[in-house]
Design a protein around this motif. Structure first.
Motif, PDB file in Angstrom:
ATOM      1  N   PHE A 133      33.990  42.016  43.288  1.00 33.12           N
ATOM      2  CA  PHE A 133      34.606  42.634  44.521  1.00 33.12           C
ATOM      3  C   PHE A 133      36.002  43.401  43.743  1.00 33.12           C
ATOM      4  O   PHE A 133      36.085  43.084  42.493  1.00 33.12           O
ATOM      5  CB  PHE A 133      35.070  41.835  45.596  1.00 33.12           C
ATOM      6  N   PHE A 134      36.435  44.328  44.803  1.00 33.42           N
ATOM      7  CA  PHE A 134      37.107  45.356  44.563  1.00 33.42           C
ATOM      8  C   PHE A 134      38.045  45.153  45.408  1.00 33.42           C
ATOM      9  O   PHE A 134      37.689  45.151  46.588  1.00 33.42           O
ATOM     10  CB  PHE A 134      36.935  46.479  44.260  1.00 33.42           C
ATOM     11  N   ILE A 135      39.852  44.671  45.303  1.00 28.49           N
ATOM     12  CA  ILE A 135      40.699  44.562  46.196  1.00 28.49           C
ATOM     13  C   ILE A 135      41.824  45.046  46.444  1.00 28.49           C
ATOM     14  O   ILE A 135      42.632  45.444  44.231  1.00 28.49           O
ATOM     15  CB  ILE A 135      41.106  43.017  45.853  1.00 28.49           C
ATOM     16  N   ASP A 136      42.102  46.122  47.269  1.00 25.67           N
ATOM     17  CA  ASP A 136      43.035  47.187  46.919  1.00 25.67           C
ATOM     18  C   ASP A 136      44.605  46.855  47.685  1.00 25.67           C
ATOM     19  O   ASP A 136      43.774  46.010  49.166  1.00 25.67           O
ATOM     20  CB  ASP A 136      42.944  48.482  47.404  1.00 25.67           C
ATOM     21  N   ARG A 223      44.658  48.385  42.630  1.00 28.05           N
ATOM     22  CA  ARG A 223      43.308  47.513  42.674  1.00 28.05           C
ATOM     23  C   ARG A 223      43.383  46.468  41.847  1.00 28.05           C
ATOM     24  O   ARG A 223      43.804  46.042  40.015  1.00 28.05           O
ATOM     25  CB  ARG A 223      42.522  48.885  42.741  1.00 28.05           C
ATOM     26  N   LEU A 224      42.851  45.116  42.551  1.00 28.12           N
ATOM     27  CA  LEU A 224      43.028  44.077  41.378  1.00 28.12           C
ATOM     28  C   LEU A 224      40.584  44.135  41.954  1.00 28.12           C
ATOM     29  O   LEU A 224      40.093  44.162  42.761  1.00 28.12           O
ATOM     30  CB  LEU A 224      43.016  42.926  42.179  1.00 28.12           C
ATOM     31  N   THR A 225      40.556  44.038  40.329  1.00 26.88           N
ATOM     32  CA  THR A 225      38.859  43.635  40.529  1.00 26.88           C
ATOM     33  C   THR A 225      38.280  42.294  39.486  1.00 26.88           C
ATOM     34  O   THR A 225      38.940  41.321  38.748  1.00 26.88           O
ATOM     35  CB  THR A 225      38.511  44.667  39.478  1.00 26.88           C
ATOM     36  N   LEU A 226      37.893  41.467  40.645  1.00 28.57           N
ATOM     37  CA  LEU A 226      37.302  39.937  39.998  1.00 28.57           C
ATOM     38  C   LEU A 226      35.857  40.656  39.852  1.00 28.57           C
ATOM     39  O   LEU A 226      35.218  41.300  40.527  1.00 28.57           O
ATOM     40  CB  LEU A 226      37.231  39.564  41.416  1.00 28.57           C
TER      41      LEU A 226
END
Length: 358
Positions: A133-136, A223-226
């Motif tokens: 998942f990509f979270i901005d 941006r956080l990448t899980l």
């Protein structure tokens, strides 16, 4: 889907309480609510004998169509009085806890969370193994300098859990789920901090996180990448996510013992509690993420690390919209490090990590 989604949102004003085990939060002026969208504006009265006022504002909301979580907390002080907190002791020298609200701290806390379930549906002959998942994030945190020993504080946090259906939110989550959290804070003395934790079940790779950007005090864009979260075709998975903001003002005695170490005034007349003057605080403390945290994309891989996103469909019970992302994401121009430490759980063998922005 085998689970119903639920959204919880809360905004409340709080003070610390004189309690034996922890600082308790207490709502003030009816600011507490539990609705999907919460907007709370409260005028906080001064402490007895004090003066001034604080406008406390807390807003939290969830928009599944936009895939966004909004969280905003702010205090605006106008000569608001903070007083020293002095603990009391009984005749035997034991600390006496009253449970009363303490006059040395006032704050506002807002958060929004989603307890959801999702399932992945793959085309025939396609075997998904992991999802990323990509979270901005786009926000602002700042505090005005304070005089006289008071301190202003702003904080933002992210919590995350995913596991087989029925695990997140239960005691089993402590051993059977992938979960993590992080927080960032800034205070009026110019200090900033970043903390994190992450966990993976026994036998799995220890979770890590990837993020792109540079941190500039006061501004959070990133941006956080899980990545590498285990997934399989058709099975329902828990998906719990929370995002929050906090702002507070502290008297200079709020986080210290108030009495010298090894000294008890009940038995030692020379041990005195040093009186400190009331402090009038002015200005603002803001953690503004109303502009928003967005689930901006996902990728799915098979056990060999092949991107199979175009051959699958991702469905959330809440209707949360997370669009597919099948190519390497462009490097963000000025992204920041807010949410490092929410990790990745690798199940496939022989695949290299797909990290956005790296």
């Amino acid at each position: 889907m085998h689970a119903q989604s639920s959204v919880y949102a809360n905004s409340y004003v709080y003070q610390y309480a004189d309690n034996a085990n922890t600082y308790l939060t207490t709502s003030v002026n009816g600011c507490t609510s539990n609705q999907n969208n919460v907007i709370a504006y409260c005028i906080v009265p001064p402490n007895p004998g004090g003066s001034g006022s604080i406008l406390a504002r807390g807003i939290s909301a969830f928009d599944p169509v936009g895939g966004t979580f909004k969280s905003f907390a702010a205090l605006q002080a106008d000569h608001f009085t903070l007083s020293q907190f002095v603990p009391t002791y009984d005749v035997n020298g034991n600390r006496a806890y009253t449970g009363n609200a303490r006059p040395d701290v006032v704050g506002v806390y807002s958060y929004v969370g989603l307890s959801d379930a999702f399932a992945l549906h793959a085309s025939a002959g396609v075997y998904p193994a992991t999802i990323s998942f990509f979270i901005d994030l786009d926000g602002v945190m700042f505090t005005d300098p304070q005089l006289g020993g008071a301190s202003a504080f702003a904080n933002s946090f992210v919590n995350f859990c995913t596991a087989d259906a029925g695990v997140c939110g239960t005691p089993a989550a402590a051993t059977d789920a992938f979960y993590g959290g992080s927080s960032m804070n800034i205070d009026s003395d110019g200090n900033s901090g970043f903390s994190q934790y992450a966990f993976a079940p026994a036998g799995a790779n220890q979770p890590t996180a990837t993020f792109a950007g540079s941190y500039q005090p006061g501004f959070v864009n990133g941006r956080l990448t899980l990545a590498d979260i285990p997934i399989s075709n058709g099975n329902p998975f828990d998906f719990n996510f929370a995002f929050g903001s906090q702002a507070a003002f502290f008297h200079s005695t709020a986080s210290i013992g108030h009495i010298p170490d090894g000294c008890d005034p009940i038995f030692d007349a020379a041990c005195t509690q040093t009186p400190m003057a009331d402090i009038d605080v002015d200005g603002n403390a803001v953690a503004d993420f109303y502009n928003t945290l967005t689930f901006s994309g996902y990728q799915v891989f098979d056990a060999n690390g092949n991107d199979i996103t175009n051959s699958v469909q991702l469905d959330f019970a809440s209707g949360l919209n997370v669009p597919p992302e099948t190519t390497t994401t462009p490097e963000p121009g000025t992204f920041a490090l807010l949410a490092g430490g929410l990790g990745m759980l690798a199940m496939g063998r022989g695949r290299r990590a797909k990290a956005d922005g790296n």
